[in-house]
Design a protein around this motif. Structure first.
Motif, PDB file in Angstrom:
ATOM      1  N   THR A 270       2.430  17.159   2.337  1.00 27.50           N
ATOM      2  CA  THR A 270       3.210  17.699   1.358  1.00 27.50           C
ATOM      3  C   THR A 270       4.087  18.989   1.883  1.00 27.50           C
ATOM      4  O   THR A 270       3.552  19.441   3.122  1.00 27.50           O
ATOM      5  CB  THR A 270       1.993  18.533   0.526  1.00 27.50           C
ATOM      6  OG1 THR A 270       1.013  19.410   1.264  1.00 27.50           O
ATOM      7  CG2 THR A 270       1.041  17.425  -0.087  1.00 27.50           C
ATOM      8  N   THR A 271       4.923  19.156   1.249  1.00 27.27           N
ATOM      9  CA  THR A 271       5.609  20.398   1.300  1.00 27.27           C
ATOM     10  C   THR A 271       5.607  21.515   0.158  1.00 27.27           C
ATOM     11  O   THR A 271       5.382  20.942  -1.092  1.00 27.27           O
ATOM     12  CB  THR A 271       7.080  20.186   1.619  1.00 27.27           C
ATOM     13  OG1 THR A 271       7.628  19.497   0.664  1.00 27.27           O
ATOM     14  CG2 THR A 271       7.296  19.534   2.938  1.00 27.27           C
TER      15      THR A 271
ATOM     16  N   ASP B  36       0.579  -0.964  -0.063  1.00 27.95           N
ATOM     17  CA  ASP B  36      -0.016   0.149   0.122  1.00 27.95           C
ATOM     18  C   ASP B  36       0.982   1.244   0.039  1.00 27.95           C
ATOM     19  O   ASP B  36       2.131   1.178   0.293  1.00 27.95           O
ATOM     20  CB  ASP B  36      -0.771  -0.048   1.336  1.00 27.95           C
ATOM     21  CG  ASP B  36      -2.014  -1.088   1.307  1.00 27.95           C
ATOM     22  OD1 ASP B  36      -2.619  -1.225   0.388  1.00 27.95           O
ATOM     23  OD2 ASP B  36      -2.351  -1.658   2.319  1.00 27.95           O
ATOM     24  N   ARG B  37       0.166   2.230  -0.461  1.00 28.32           N
ATOM     25  CA  ARG B  37       0.994   3.661  -0.312  1.00 28.32           C
ATOM     26  C   ARG B  37      -0.025   4.612   0.040  1.00 28.32           C
ATOM     27  O   ARG B  37      -1.042   4.806  -0.566  1.00 28.32           O
ATOM     28  CB  ARG B  37       1.482   3.959  -1.826  1.00 28.32           C
ATOM     29  CG  ARG B  37       2.380   5.036  -1.717  1.00 28.32           C
ATOM     30  CD  ARG B  37       2.733   5.393  -3.179  1.00 28.32           C
ATOM     31  NE  ARG B  37       1.906   5.884  -4.318  1.00 28.32           N
ATOM     32  CZ  ARG B  37       2.478   6.532  -5.330  1.00 28.32           C
ATOM     33  NH1 ARG B  37       3.675   6.834  -5.540  1.00 28.32           N
ATOM     34  NH2 ARG B  37       1.344   7.314  -6.187  1.00 28.32           N
ATOM     35  N   PHE B  38       0.540   5.290   1.070  1.00 31.02           N
ATOM     36  CA  PHE B  38      -0.383   6.335   1.682  1.00 31.02           C
ATOM     37  C   PHE B  38       0.161   7.982   1.520  1.00 31.02           C
ATOM     38  O   PHE B  38       1.305   8.039   2.000  1.00 31.02           O
ATOM     39  CB  PHE B  38      -0.758   6.140   3.167  1.00 31.02           C
ATOM     40  CG  PHE B  38      -1.526   4.635   3.259  1.00 31.02           C
ATOM     41  CD1 PHE B  38      -2.653   4.529   3.225  1.00 31.02           C
ATOM     42  CD2 PHE B  38      -0.553   3.596   3.527  1.00 31.02           C
ATOM     43  CE1 PHE B  38      -3.415   3.165   3.379  1.00 31.02           C
ATOM     44  CE2 PHE B  38      -0.958   2.563   3.808  1.00 31.02           C
ATOM     45  CZ  PHE B  38      -2.372   2.424   3.830  1.00 31.02           C
ATOM     46  N   VAL B  39      -0.549   8.931   1.669  1.00 33.36           N
ATOM     47  CA  VAL B  39      -0.101  10.182   1.365  1.00 33.36           C
ATOM     48  C   VAL B  39       0.104  10.670   2.961  1.00 33.36           C
ATOM     49  O   VAL B  39      -0.824  10.271   3.643  1.00 33.36           O
ATOM     50  CB  VAL B  39      -0.987  11.206   0.651  1.00 33.36           C
ATOM     51  CG1 VAL B  39      -0.461  12.766   0.757  1.00 33.36           C
ATOM     52  CG2 VAL B  39      -1.177  11.097  -0.646  1.00 33.36           C
ATOM     53  N   THR B  40       1.317  11.078   3.412  1.00 36.36           N
ATOM     54  CA  THR B  40       1.684  11.464   4.570  1.00 36.36           C
ATOM     55  C   THR B  40       1.719  12.957   5.060  1.00 36.36           C
ATOM     56  O   THR B  40       1.883  13.489   5.888  1.00 36.36           O
ATOM     57  CB  THR B  40       2.712  10.717   5.135  1.00 36.36           C
ATOM     58  OG1 THR B  40       3.827  10.996   4.420  1.00 36.36           O
ATOM     59  CG2 THR B  40       2.756   8.937   5.414  1.00 36.36           C
TER      60      THR B  40
ATOM     61  N   GLN C 254       5.626  19.140  -3.251  1.00 34.24           N
ATOM     62  CA  GLN C 254       5.967  17.691  -3.307  1.00 34.24           C
ATOM     63  C   GLN C 254       4.968  17.010  -2.239  1.00 34.24           C
ATOM     64  O   GLN C 254       4.949  17.543  -1.260  1.00 34.24           O
ATOM     65  CB  GLN C 254       7.587  17.630  -3.035  1.00 34.24           C
ATOM     66  CG  GLN C 254       7.989  16.029  -2.999  1.00 34.24           C
ATOM     67  CD  GLN C 254       9.278  16.041  -2.877  1.00 34.24           C
ATOM     68  OE1 GLN C 254       9.937  16.806  -2.212  1.00 34.24           O
ATOM     69  NE2 GLN C 254      10.077  14.974  -2.973  1.00 34.24           N
ATOM     70  N   VAL C 255       4.693  15.910  -2.785  1.00 33.04           N
ATOM     71  CA  VAL C 255       3.865  14.828  -1.924  1.00 33.04           C
ATOM     72  C   VAL C 255       4.633  13.954  -1.409  1.00 33.04           C
ATOM     73  O   VAL C 255       5.511  13.360  -1.913  1.00 33.04           O
ATOM     74  CB  VAL C 255       2.647  14.150  -2.805  1.00 33.04           C
ATOM     75  CG1 VAL C 255       1.831  13.287  -1.815  1.00 33.04           C
ATOM     76  CG2 VAL C 255       1.910  15.432  -3.483  1.00 33.04           C
TER      77      VAL C 255
END
Length: 131
Positions: free
Chosen positions: A56-57, A50-54, A84-85
């Motif tokens: 952004t900058t 799985d890949r989750f968004v943690t 950047q995500v």
């Protein structure tokens, strides 16, 4: 250590399940291999990921020039922005050991005598409180 994406052809026993996440130093894969070595696994089978968004900058920089003549203002503006995500990645693995037992013998119709698979043996630990 080998990591399979499909069940291996030789007989094996599942000795545990591993969930591993990426971190500051290491990918889920390297963390899973380290955990598997600690429990004496011979190989891993990748069950999923799985890949989750943690978070952004972002960054912005720009310039502005303004000039006033009487009651009017004139100016120019220019700038750039970027973002950047950031992701957290998790991997799910089965830790396996190669089976030391002889594979079941086939009967006359070509199937195992006990109806079990001749490629996979599963020995998962019983959960606490189960009979």
């Amino acid at each position: 250590m080998s990591i399979y994406t499909t069940p291996p052809a030789r007989p094996y026993v599942i000795i545990g399940l591993i969930g591993a996440r990426n971190g500051l130093f290491g990918s889920p894969r390297t963390r899973a291999v380290a955990m598997a070595k600690k429990v004496g696994a011979d190989a891993l089978i990748l069950l999923g990921s799985d890949r989750f968004v943690t978070g952004t900058t972002g960054n912005w920089s720009g310039t502005q020039q303004q000039q006033t003549l009487g009651n009017s203002s004139y100016g120019t503006f220019g700038g750039t922005a970027s973002s950047q995500v950031h992701y957290s990645v998790s991997g799910y693995y089965a830790a396996i050991q190669w089976s030391r037992a002889a594979p079941p013998q086939s009967n006359s119709n070509g199937t195992a005598g006990n109806g079990a698979s001749d490629r996979v043996e599963r020995a998962l630990p019983a959960q606490a409180g189960s009979p």
